[in-house]
Design an enzyme around this catalytic site. Sequence first.
Site, PDB file in Angstrom:
ATOM      1  N   LYS A 181       0.803  -1.217   0.000  1.00  0.00           N
ATOM      2  CA  LYS A 181       0.000   0.000   0.000  1.00  0.00           C
ATOM      3  C   LYS A 181       0.839   1.272   0.000  1.00  0.00           C
ATOM      4  O   LYS A 181       2.048   1.256   0.208  1.00  0.00           O
ATOM      5  CB  LYS A 181      -0.986  -0.032   1.173  1.00  0.00           C
ATOM      6  CG  LYS A 181      -2.094  -1.060   0.943  1.00  0.00           C
ATOM      7  CD  LYS A 181      -3.220  -0.958   1.923  1.00  0.00           C
ATOM      8  CE  LYS A 181      -4.339  -1.927   1.526  1.00  0.00           C
ATOM      9  NZ  LYS A 181      -5.415  -1.959   2.534  1.00  0.00           N
ATOM     10  N   ARG A 215      -2.991  -9.997   5.686  1.00  0.00           N
ATOM     11  CA  ARG A 215      -3.519 -10.192   4.336  1.00  0.00           C
ATOM     12  C   ARG A 215      -2.444  -9.741   3.351  1.00  0.00           C
ATOM     13  O   ARG A 215      -2.047  -8.574   3.357  1.00  0.00           O
ATOM     14  CB  ARG A 215      -4.807  -9.395   4.167  1.00  0.00           C
ATOM     15  CG  ARG A 215      -5.492  -9.535   2.822  1.00  0.00           C
ATOM     16  CD  ARG A 215      -6.805  -8.736   2.804  1.00  0.00           C
ATOM     17  NE  ARG A 215      -7.488  -8.833   1.520  1.00  0.00           N
ATOM     18  CZ  ARG A 215      -7.257  -8.044   0.475  1.00  0.00           C
ATOM     19  NH1 ARG A 215      -6.345  -7.082   0.562  1.00  0.00           N
ATOM     20  NH2 ARG A 215      -7.939  -8.194  -0.646  1.00  0.00           N
TER      21      ARG A 215
END
Length: 272
Positions: A214, A248
């Site tokens: 991210k 995740r």
Amino acid sequence: MAKATGYQLPTSRPHVMGILNVTPDSFSDGGRHNAIDAALTHAQAMIDEGADILDIGAESTRPGAEAVSLDDEWARLDPILAPIAEMGVPVSIDTYKAEIARRACAAGAVIVNDVWGLQKDPAMAETVAEAGVHVVMMHNRLAADPDIDILSDIDRFFEKSLGLADKAGIAREKQILDPGFGFGKTVDQNFVILNRFETLKKHGLPILAGASRKRMIGAVLNVETDDRLNGSLAVHMTSLLKGAAIVRAHDVGPHVDCVRMLEATFLERTPS
């Protein structure tokens, strides 16, 4: 709708949730696994690398992504969900649409991963309860606001989500929380969450951390999306040390190795 087959998330050790995006436009791996054969091959590869859970999504949730119709989302999922569920690893469906969740659970999914924490689709909480599956309730915002106390905002959001879950009859042991790294947050707010991650345990539920590749990582390391493995590992291992139960990740193998090293290091041992 048939009930799920009694799956219960083990909390005795950290879990790695592998990401499978069957979309043409996801921020990291869009278009790589949206063909049926490619999706099935990648799912098996993640299982071979040690994934504990596979999280399958067919609508990109990246900033600026176009909404996908229910029919289009299901058309991407329908050919792959049942075959992947038969591979022997628990399947999570990444969707905020109750009807997609209902169909996916009927096809074998045992976790609903809702990026709007049961608050987007008014039918989602009852759908999850009826299916008898786990639910990941993620914090989200329509837009980042640098002036808010992000931890207080997360607390308020979670209280609403937990209320919806309890009212619908979702068993407490089926509930999982996710602070939502990168969703409606500034880079600084993401690191506030990471620094205070242990405070999320106040709710007494398993916590999922999902920072894989991210922008918060790119902002620090100044690297493009595909070069963010090292940063992803750093954020996720920090999260585990501060109490996360699930990470995740796109890169399953390296995460599994790091989790095993954490377990070997922090497992209680009798001095010899």
